[in-house]
Design a protein around this motif. Structure first.
Motif, PDB file in Angstrom:
ATOM      1  N   GLU A 211       0.833  -1.202   0.000  1.00 16.95           N
ATOM      2  CA  GLU A 211       0.000   0.000   0.000  1.00 16.95           C
ATOM      3  C   GLU A 211       0.867   1.253   0.000  1.00 16.95           C
ATOM      4  O   GLU A 211       1.836   1.327   0.763  1.00 16.95           O
ATOM      5  CB  GLU A 211      -0.922   0.024   1.219  1.00 16.95           C
ATOM      6  CG  GLU A 211      -1.944   1.148   1.138  1.00 16.95           C
ATOM      7  CD  GLU A 211      -2.853   1.209   2.359  1.00 16.95           C
ATOM      8  OE1 GLU A 211      -4.015   1.620   2.219  1.00 16.95           O
ATOM      9  OE2 GLU A 211      -2.400   0.853   3.470  1.00 16.95           O
ATOM     10  N   PRO A 225      -7.150   1.046  -7.047  1.00 15.48           N
ATOM     11  CA  PRO A 225      -8.025   0.359  -6.084  1.00 15.48           C
ATOM     12  C   PRO A 225      -9.343  -0.144  -6.655  1.00 15.48           C
ATOM     13  O   PRO A 225      -9.901  -1.108  -6.139  1.00 15.48           O
ATOM     14  CB  PRO A 225      -8.246   1.401  -4.987  1.00 15.48           C
ATOM     15  CG  PRO A 225      -7.847   2.701  -5.591  1.00 15.48           C
ATOM     16  CD  PRO A 225      -6.807   2.405  -6.603  1.00 15.48           C
ATOM     17  N   ASP A 226      -9.865   0.499  -7.707  1.00 16.90           N
ATOM     18  CA  ASP A 226     -11.132   0.023  -8.246  1.00 16.90           C
ATOM     19  C   ASP A 226     -10.954  -1.038  -9.328  1.00 16.90           C
ATOM     20  O   ASP A 226     -11.934  -1.555  -9.858  1.00 16.90           O
ATOM     21  CB  ASP A 226     -11.981   1.181  -8.767  1.00 16.90           C
ATOM     22  CG  ASP A 226     -11.377   1.845  -9.985  1.00 16.90           C
ATOM     23  OD1 ASP A 226     -10.135   1.783 -10.138  1.00 16.90           O
ATOM     24  OD2 ASP A 226     -12.130   2.435 -10.784  1.00 16.90           O
ATOM     25  N   LYS A 228     -10.396  -4.175  -9.149  1.00 15.36           N
ATOM     26  CA  LYS A 228     -10.368  -5.362  -8.296  1.00 15.36           C
ATOM     27  C   LYS A 228     -10.346  -6.639  -9.124  1.00 15.36           C
ATOM     28  O   LYS A 228     -10.884  -6.688 -10.231  1.00 15.36           O
ATOM     29  CB  LYS A 228     -11.581  -5.371  -7.368  1.00 15.36           C
ATOM     30  CG  LYS A 228     -11.521  -4.365  -6.234  1.00 15.36           C
ATOM     31  CD  LYS A 228     -12.680  -4.566  -5.267  1.00 15.36           C
ATOM     32  CE  LYS A 228     -12.503  -3.736  -4.007  1.00 15.36           C
ATOM     33  NZ  LYS A 228     -13.583  -3.974  -3.032  1.00 15.36           N
ATOM     34  N   SER A 271      -8.510  -5.373  -4.188  1.00 14.87           N
ATOM     35  CA  SER A 271      -7.573  -4.428  -4.804  1.00 14.87           C
ATOM     36  C   SER A 271      -6.146  -4.948  -4.702  1.00 14.87           C
ATOM     37  O   SER A 271      -5.802  -5.713  -3.797  1.00 14.87           O
ATOM     38  CB  SER A 271      -7.667  -3.065  -4.128  1.00 14.87           C
ATOM     39  OG  SER A 271      -8.992  -2.570  -4.153  1.00 14.87           O
ATOM     40  N   HIS A 386     -10.601  -2.799   9.027  1.00 14.04           N
ATOM     41  CA  HIS A 386     -10.295  -2.704   7.594  1.00 14.04           C
ATOM     42  C   HIS A 386     -10.741  -3.935   6.812  1.00 14.04           C
ATOM     43  O   HIS A 386     -10.909  -3.860   5.587  1.00 14.04           O
ATOM     44  CB  HIS A 386      -8.791  -2.537   7.392  1.00 14.04           C
ATOM     45  CG  HIS A 386      -8.316  -1.124   7.482  1.00 14.04           C
ATOM     46  ND1 HIS A 386      -8.890  -0.094   6.784  1.00 14.04           N
ATOM     47  CD2 HIS A 386      -7.292  -0.566   8.186  1.00 14.04           C
ATOM     48  CE1 HIS A 386      -8.246   1.034   7.054  1.00 14.04           C
ATOM     49  NE2 HIS A 386      -7.279   0.771   7.912  1.00 14.04           N
ATOM     50  N   GLY A 390     -12.512  -1.147   3.553  1.00 10.57           N
ATOM     51  CA  GLY A 390     -11.266  -1.130   2.784  1.00 10.57           C
ATOM     52  C   GLY A 390     -11.114  -2.406   1.998  1.00 10.57           C
ATOM     53  O   GLY A 390     -10.841  -2.380   0.797  1.00 10.57           O
ATOM     54  N   ASN A 391     -11.293  -3.542   2.670  1.00  6.23           N
ATOM     55  CA  ASN A 391     -11.085  -4.816   1.998  1.00  6.23           C
ATOM     56  C   ASN A 391     -12.352  -5.295   1.289  1.00  6.23           C
ATOM     57  O   ASN A 391     -12.320  -5.623   0.100  1.00  6.23           O
ATOM     58  CB  ASN A 391     -10.599  -5.868   2.988  1.00  6.23           C
ATOM     59  CG  ASN A 391      -9.256  -5.505   3.606  1.00  6.23           C
ATOM     60  OD1 ASN A 391      -8.761  -4.402   3.406  1.00  6.23           O
ATOM     61  ND2 ASN A 391      -8.674  -6.417   4.354  1.00  6.23           N
ATOM     62  N   THR A 394     -14.368  -0.793  -0.748  1.00  7.90           N
ATOM     63  CA  THR A 394     -13.145  -0.016  -0.976  1.00  7.90           C
ATOM     64  C   THR A 394     -13.481   1.303  -1.656  1.00  7.90           C
ATOM     65  O   THR A 394     -14.378   1.354  -2.513  1.00  7.90           O
ATOM     66  CB  THR A 394     -12.181  -0.808  -1.889  1.00  7.90           C
ATOM     67  OG1 THR A 394     -12.105  -2.158  -1.440  1.00  7.90           O
ATOM     68  CG2 THR A 394     -10.791  -0.187  -1.894  1.00  7.90           C
ATOM     69  N   ASN A 404     -11.594   4.420   4.245  1.00  6.78           N
ATOM     70  CA  ASN A 404     -10.918   3.290   4.891  1.00  6.78           C
ATOM     71  C   ASN A 404     -10.444   3.654   6.301  1.00  6.78           C
ATOM     72  O   ASN A 404     -10.802   3.018   7.294  1.00  6.78           O
ATOM     73  CB  ASN A 404      -9.693   2.857   4.072  1.00  6.78           C
ATOM     74  CG  ASN A 404     -10.055   2.117   2.813  1.00  6.78           C
ATOM     75  OD1 ASN A 404     -11.196   2.119   2.372  1.00  6.78           O
ATOM     76  ND2 ASN A 404      -9.061   1.486   2.200  1.00  6.78           N
ATOM     77  N   ASN A 505     -16.584  -0.913  -5.052  1.00  2.10           N
ATOM     78  CA  ASN A 505     -15.911   0.353  -4.755  1.00  2.10           C
ATOM     79  C   ASN A 505     -16.953   1.452  -4.610  1.00  2.10           C
ATOM     80  O   ASN A 505     -17.995   1.422  -5.260  1.00  2.10           O
ATOM     81  CB  ASN A 505     -14.923   0.718  -5.850  1.00  2.10           C
ATOM     82  CG  ASN A 505     -13.767  -0.249  -5.933  1.00  2.10           C
ATOM     83  OD1 ASN A 505     -13.887  -1.326  -6.532  1.00  2.10           O
ATOM     84  ND2 ASN A 505     -12.643   0.102  -5.343  1.00  2.10           N
TER      85      ASN A 505
END
Length: 946
Positions: A211, A225-226, A228, A271, A386, A390-391, A394, A404, A505
């Motif tokens: 990260e 991040p999007d 996935k 992600s 998270h 986040g996980n 996201t 997040n 996301n």
């Protein structure tokens, strides 16, 4: 770009020559893995064709190709042990990794180019396949850009058609890093007892830290991040080591005498920054108290000593709480957490494989402070939050990373309170986050929680979002919203949000709409309308109330009194008085208004922002301030505990901003002589630290020390007998207060305190092995004894630091070593930070900042940081700049800081340097205007003490 990886001193960096059978085995596995992974269900073509291909991107990937799955094989060639062979001069160690990956994707927009990320990797053997026809697609060429966008661009002779399914196979190789990025090496020692011989040997492990944008340094990927995808991973690793990854192990077998093959189950769709694996010789302890298998891994010695037991037990409680609270199960069948000797940051929430610094996960009975359990529980609670925030759900892009981090901070308050209710640290954690956010967000160089995408594009700009605004302000704004709509409504909305967007996301407006729809009764202001003021604008308001006529107005709070802003907020306000119950009003954005509720009666005080639920400061007319301060001195319990601390914080910070007289702020500390609660003392110490930073090199310092020594004397006496006997209270809040009493008394020269600290430390030095100092008190006593001592005390602490195998003890000693008043010892200590065998790279930033906190070491730290910037900035460069420049308050220091900015150019931590410059300018002006007034106040208060 970071320098190429090198191994620690004493180790050669070279590629080892693999045996023929190992190569053959690896190739076989690669081929098998490719064949096994080729039969995948891909996305069906859309019914309508998307628009034409967008222009080639600057720093963002086009959305022409969308990944669905990666099949990855990685082989770290790192040895876990150095083997010294006869007649061989070069050790067997190597810092290389090789592998291949196949990414399966569908075409969204017609194109003949594949854009994906790659950085510092050597790429070969591109193979593109049309999965719908089974045919290979010819490649025209490949081009790799490592500056700016860090793109790998592959052009094909045929065109990718919308709705079609394709794959790209690539081989790659790279260097295992030794600066805690991407795939990196971590070193530790292992003690072996054989008969009467004791040996200490080096051990090595490989771990990932991706990260926000380091996945591209491990394998070519769509590193946003999007984008996935599902990850299928195979790791080929040394026999005798264990490989861990996000998902559970699916199968493993021995390839030959050197290598082992481990394949993992597919991950959920996630992600790239969450992808993780570790190869080590670590052992584990397993929880039997959870639906999910929880394994805690650490060095074999730590597992044998049961140092991981507390973390394992508390993790089960926290995970169960979150599953119940969110009404949504953890997304994997197992949860591994691992205590790494080296990691930057403190912890990382990789899905199913959470990594921690050792000190953030291991608890050592009889050595660790009792209060260290609070730290461990809070960090685990943050990382486990998270796993949902986040996980599973996201943010779409890094400009809203607060979705997040703010949620993880906020949810950790609830989880810790559930898992360890006896800690009673919810209020302490909230006030800590509130004050941390307030300080950074009062600068003109602050940023909104939801920053414009255009300002968050390059990797350096993305890293700049990981700051106190994102973490602490994010949590405070969520708390304010929960208080306003009601916790039941908020929790219901959060559950719906997680279920609705599971695996996807989001943008923040998705959240606001769901919470608004969860409300039983509609308010005059909708949640989206309310929250846009708090998340899309930088800073926060100070509301000023005149209790004689009820007039109230708001403006943005700046430390720099010359700064101007037209921003306004929609503010939910709770208030109470000494003769009425709490009530609520709105402050609209229209400007100054009069509210009858704020007109006080004779002898009545009005207190606004009850329990600090709102993210704003409050100023009053002088008469109301005087009544509140009188109440603190006569019967402080009539004012809520959190507000006792916040009144001090508001008074001092309003004084820094020149909105009240500095004497009002100092007057707010008078009641502390009789105060026993932790929060007011913590707030006072935090704010008086600014006075020390500004005045500890001036004539103000003497009378200021005398005043504080007098104020803390009764608090120190309250704990004196326990402290002398190395006893601590059972109540956690009182344990914090005891430490504060010792620290403030000793650092301000209370003779009894200094004698106590030096005597206890001397007793330890005399016995050498037996340490009778209570673990809770060691950190503060070590520091004060080293500060009062000289070379003998410092070198004793240094030797204990080097020889200790206890993570907690090492951390307490590392901090204490920075407390010396001898500049030559501090300079030696700074030089030690350049040697990773003395001070680990992850500890370099905090060690330099600890030296800079010391008046004797500040100039040394500033010069040292600039002289060795390339090395010391490998950690948290922004935190380093902030820590080393906090005392700056002269024109000379300002000019040096500006020169530093010019030298750094665009490659430095630009936002941190800009904020340091702004803060220095504020400091210069504030000292110039307040030094004489502050000196006069302290001299008057201490005149009777001479």
């Amino acid at each position: 770009m970071p320098a190429k990886s090198k191994l620690s001193i004493g180790l050669a960096v070279a590629f080892a020559v693999m045996t023929a059978c190992a190569i053959a085995g690896m190739v076989t596995m690669m081929i098998a893995f490719e064949i096994q992974s080729s039969n995948l269900n891909m996305t069906a073509p859309p019914t309508t064709l998307p628009p034409t291909l967008p222009p080639e991107p600057d720093l963002r990937l086009p959305r022409s190709l969308i990944p669905e799955r990666y099949s990855i094989l990685i082989q770290p060639h790192l040895y876990s042990r150095i083997v010294e062979e006869v007649n061989v001069t070069t050790p067997n160690q190597t810092l290389a990794f090789t592998g291949n990956s196949t990414v399966y994707f569908f075409c969204n927009v017609r194109t003949d180019k594949i854009y994906l990320h790659s950085d510092e990797l050597k790429i070969s053997s591109p193979f593109v396949r049309n999965l719908d026809t089974g045919k290979q697609m010819a490649v025209n060429g490949a081009l790799q850009y490592e500056e700016g966008a860090q793109f790998l661009v592959i052009e094909t002779k045929e065109v990718f058609m919308p709705g079609g399914n394709y794959s790209l196979f690539l081989s790659f190789e790279g260097d295992i890093s030794n600066n805690l990025e991407a795939l990196y090496v971590s070193k530790y020692t292992e003690t072996n007892w054989e008969h009467e011989n004791v040996t200490v040997e080096d051990r090595f492990l490989a771990a990932t830290n991706l990260e926000p944008t380091s996945a591209r340094r491990l394998f070519p990927c769509f590193d946003e991040p999007d984008m996935k995808a599902v990850f299928d991973l195979v790791v080929i690793h040394r026999r005798g080591t264990t490989a861990l990854a996000n998902a559970a192990e699916q199968s493993s077998y021995i390839i030959d005498e050197d290598w082992k093959f481990t394949r993992f189950h597919p991950t959920p769709k996630m992600s790239t920054y969450l992808f993780a694996f570790v190869v080590s010789e670590f052992e584990k302890t397993t929880s039997t108290e959870s639906r999910v298998t929880i394994n805690t891994f650490a060095r074999p010695e730590a597992i044998a000593a049961e140092h991981a037991n507390y973390a394992t037990k508390i993790t089960a409680k926290i995970l169960e709480f979150y599953e119940t609270h969110f009404d949504l199960r953890f997304g994997l069948s197992k949860l591994d957490q691992i205590a790494l000797p080296d990691l930057e940051p403190l912890a990382m929430e990789n899905w199913g494989l959470v990594t921690y610094q050792e000190g953030a996960l291991l608890y050592e009975e009889g050595v660790s402070s009792w209060l260290h359990k609070e730290v461990i529980t809070s960090i685990i609670a943050h990382e486990l939050a998270h796993q949902w925030f986040g996980n599973q759900v996201t943010m779409k892009w890094w400009n809203e990373i607060w979705l997040n981090e703010g949620f993880a901070n906020y949810m950790s308050y609830l989880a810790v309170d559930h898992a360890e209710p006896s800690f009673q640290i919810k209020e302490i954690s909230i006030i800590d986050d509130l004050h941390t956010a307030f300080e950074q967000d009062a600068l003109n160089t602050s940023h909104p929680l939801s920053e414009s995408m255009e300002y968050v594009q390059a990797p350096g700009e993305i890293l700049g979002m990981f700051d106190a605004v994102t973490y602490s302000k994010g949590a405070m704004v969520l708390r304010m919203l929960a208080e306003h709509v009601g916790e039941n409504v908020f929790d219901s909305g959060i559950r719906t949000y997680l279920k609705t967007y599971k695996g996807g996301n989001v943008e923040q407006n998705n959240l606001w709409e769901i919470i608004e729809n969860s409300r039983y009764e509609k308010s005059m202001f909708s949640v989206p309308n309310l929250m846009k003021y708090w998340t899309t604008q930088p800073g926060y308001p100070v509301i000023t109330i005149n209790t004689t006529n009820g007039e109230i107005y708001q403006k943005r709070f700046f430390y720099n009194s010359a700064a101007e802003s037209s921003l306004n907020w929609l503010i939910p306000i709770t208030f109470t008085t000494n003769i009425s119950k709490p009530a609520f009003v709105w402050l609209d954005v229209k400007g100054p208004v009069k509210k009858e509720e704020f007109i006080s009666k004779k002898g009545e005080w009005i207190l606004v922002n009850v329990n600090c639920t709102g993210y704003f400061r409050v100023n009053y007319n002088p008469e109301n301030w005087e009544r509140l301060l009188d109440q603190l001195q006569t019967n402080p319990d009539l004012i809520p505990l959190m507000n006792r601390g916040q009144l001090i914080d508001d008074a001092f910070n309003l004084a820094r901003a020149k909105q009240v007289n500095v004497t009002l702020a100092l007057n707010s500390t008078r009641f502390l002589r009789k105060e026993r609660a932790f929060l007011p003392w913590e707030s006072a110490v935090r704010n008086l630290e600014y006075f020390f930073l500004m005045f500890d090199r001036s004539e103000v310092y003497g009378p200021m020390q005398l005043y504080l020594r007098h104020q803390v004397e009764e608090l120190y006496d309250f704990f004196r007998n326990d402290t002398d006997e190395s006893i601590v209270p059972k109540d956690h809040s009182s344990q914090h207060t005891q430490i504060t009493a010792i620290e403030l008394a000793c650092s301000n020269g209370l003779p009894d305190c200094i004698e106590m600290a030096t005597t206890k430390f001397a007793d330890w030095m005399e016995t050498n092995e037996t340490n009778s100092i209570h673990p809770n008190l060691r950190s503060v006593i070590y520091c004060q004894a080293v500060a009062a001592g000289g070379k003998k005390e410092w070198e004793f602490a240094w030797e204990k630091f080097l020889s200790s195998a206890d993570t907690s003890e090492k951390e307490q000693l590392r901090e204490a070593l920075s407390c010396s008043k001898k500049t030559w010892l501090l300079n030696r200590y700074l030089e030690y930070t350049l040697d990773p065998d003395k001070i680990r790279l992850m500890d370099v930033t905090s060690t330099i900042n600890l030296v800079a906190e010391n008046a004797a070491g500040q100039a040394l730290a500033w010069n040292f940081m600039r002289a060795h910037w390339d090395y010391v900035s490998q950690g948290n460069a922004a935190a380093l700049v902030d820590g080393v420049t906090r005392r700056f308050s002269t024109e000379f220091e300002l000019q040096e800081l500006r020169r530093f900015k010019e030298e750094m150019g665009k490659y430095g931590p630009s936002r941190a340097v800009e904020q340091a410059i702004e803060q220095t300018e504020v400091n210069i002006q504030w000292v110039k205007e307040n030094r004489d007034v502050v000196l006069e106040w302290f001299e008057k208060e201490t005149a009777h003490l001479d």
